[in-house]
Design an enzyme around this catalytic site. Structure first.
Site, PDB file in Angstrom:
ATOM      1  N   CYS A  75       0.833  -1.202   0.000  1.00 29.66           N
ATOM      2  CA  CYS A  75       0.000   0.000   0.000  1.00 29.66           C
ATOM      3  C   CYS A  75       0.874   1.262   0.000  1.00 29.66           C
ATOM      4  O   CYS A  75       1.570   1.513  -0.968  1.00 29.66           O
ATOM      5  CB  CYS A  75      -1.000  -0.028   1.153  1.00 29.66           C
ATOM      6  SG  CYS A  75      -2.351   1.163   0.944  1.00 29.66           S
TER       7      CYS A  75
ATOM      8  N   HIS B 178      -3.789  -4.820  -0.268  1.00 32.45           N
ATOM      9  CA  HIS B 178      -3.425  -5.364   1.044  1.00 32.45           C
ATOM     10  C   HIS B 178      -3.508  -6.890   1.000  1.00 32.45           C
ATOM     11  O   HIS B 178      -4.591  -7.455   1.175  1.00 32.45           O
ATOM     12  CB  HIS B 178      -4.377  -4.836   2.122  1.00 32.45           C
ATOM     13  CG  HIS B 178      -4.155  -3.409   2.480  1.00 32.45           C
ATOM     14  ND1 HIS B 178      -3.214  -3.014   3.406  1.00 32.45           N
ATOM     15  CD2 HIS B 178      -4.747  -2.277   2.036  1.00 32.45           C
ATOM     16  CE1 HIS B 178      -3.237  -1.700   3.520  1.00 32.45           C
ATOM     17  NE2 HIS B 178      -4.156  -1.221   2.699  1.00 32.45           N
TER      18      HIS B 178
ATOM     19  N   GLU C 185      -2.606  -8.955   3.223  1.00 36.75           N
ATOM     20  CA  GLU C 185      -2.982  -9.455   4.553  1.00 36.75           C
ATOM     21  C   GLU C 185      -4.481  -9.368   4.805  1.00 36.75           C
ATOM     22  O   GLU C 185      -4.988  -9.957   5.765  1.00 36.75           O
ATOM     23  CB  GLU C 185      -2.207  -8.690   5.636  1.00 36.75           C
ATOM     24  CG  GLU C 185      -2.707  -7.297   5.955  1.00 36.75           C
ATOM     25  CD  GLU C 185      -2.301  -6.221   4.957  1.00 36.75           C
ATOM     26  OE1 GLU C 185      -2.608  -5.043   5.219  1.00 36.75           O
ATOM     27  OE2 GLU C 185      -1.688  -6.551   3.908  1.00 36.75           O
TER      28      GLU C 185
END
Length: 213
Positions: free
Chosen positions: A79, A187, A189
């Site tokens: 990001c 992202h 994650e």
């Protein structure tokens, strides 16, 4: 072990939870010696580019990251981390790390979606990417897989650094870099199974690179 860079503009805890889920050893750290000894470094980021760069410069972590790259050790930006690996960001008129050539640009609110409606900024939600060149990060990930994006600015490196693109009003770069030096605008994650696979691929690359030394 992977090192997750610890500074005041990152989402380190979310990244650590994802790595814990995968059983990948990791540590959140700002210690240059720990970072240097890690098999690879994850450089997350949220918030504004200017604030993130200020934190890096104040703590000296900007030079730690540059040394990481100069030594050929693997690095993954996420990001805002992805954005400030470039030379410059339009956000806050920010001189960035200059690890990869290019700049970060604001989405044009005059761009329209496939129905002709103006896009909303920030780009927020799930979107699929199109792979433009081979990449270790994307091994085993289905072409139709979607990833989670939250951003108002997008990376614009030279074409030879573009690994994958995404479309939001217009096509933009979603992954850039090269072997062992990658930056993803989304992202991983927060992207479910495809994101976890990407992180696992990064760890595998780091482990194999360390074993080969």
């Amino acid at each position: 072990m992977l090192a997750i860079l610890d500074y005041k503009a990152g989402n380190q805890t979310s990244v650590r939870r994802a790595l814990d889920h995968l059983g990948i050893p990791c540590v959140i750290t700002a210690d240059p010696e720990v970072i240097q000894g890690a098999a690879g470094v994850i450089f997350p980021g949220v918030g504004a580019a200017g604030q993130a760069m200020n934190e890096l410069v104040t703590t000296g972590l900007d030079e730690v990251l540059r040394r990481q790259v100069q030594a050929g050790r693997p690095l993954l930006g996420i990001c805002v981390g992805c954005q400030i690996m470039l030379d410059y960001s339009q956000e806050n008129d920010t001189k960035a790390l200059g690890i990869i050539p290019g700049e970060c640009r604001l989405f044009n609110p005059a761009w329209t979606d496939e129905d002709g409606a103006p896009i909303r900024v920030p780009h927020m939600g799930w979107n699929h990417i199109v792979q433009r060149r081979p990449c270790e990060l994307l091994k085993g990930i289905e072409p139709e897989a979607e990833f989670y994006f939250v951003h108002s600015y997008y990376p614009a490196p030279p074409e030879e650094y573009v690994i994958a693109t995404c479309t939001y009003g217009a096509e933009f770069c979603a992954i850039h870099g090269g072997p062992g030096l990658w930056a993803v605008q989304f992202h991983p994650e927060k992207s479910g199974r495809p994101g976890l696979r990407l992180l696992a691929n990064f760890h595998r690359y780091c482990t194999e690179a360390a074993d080969a030394q």
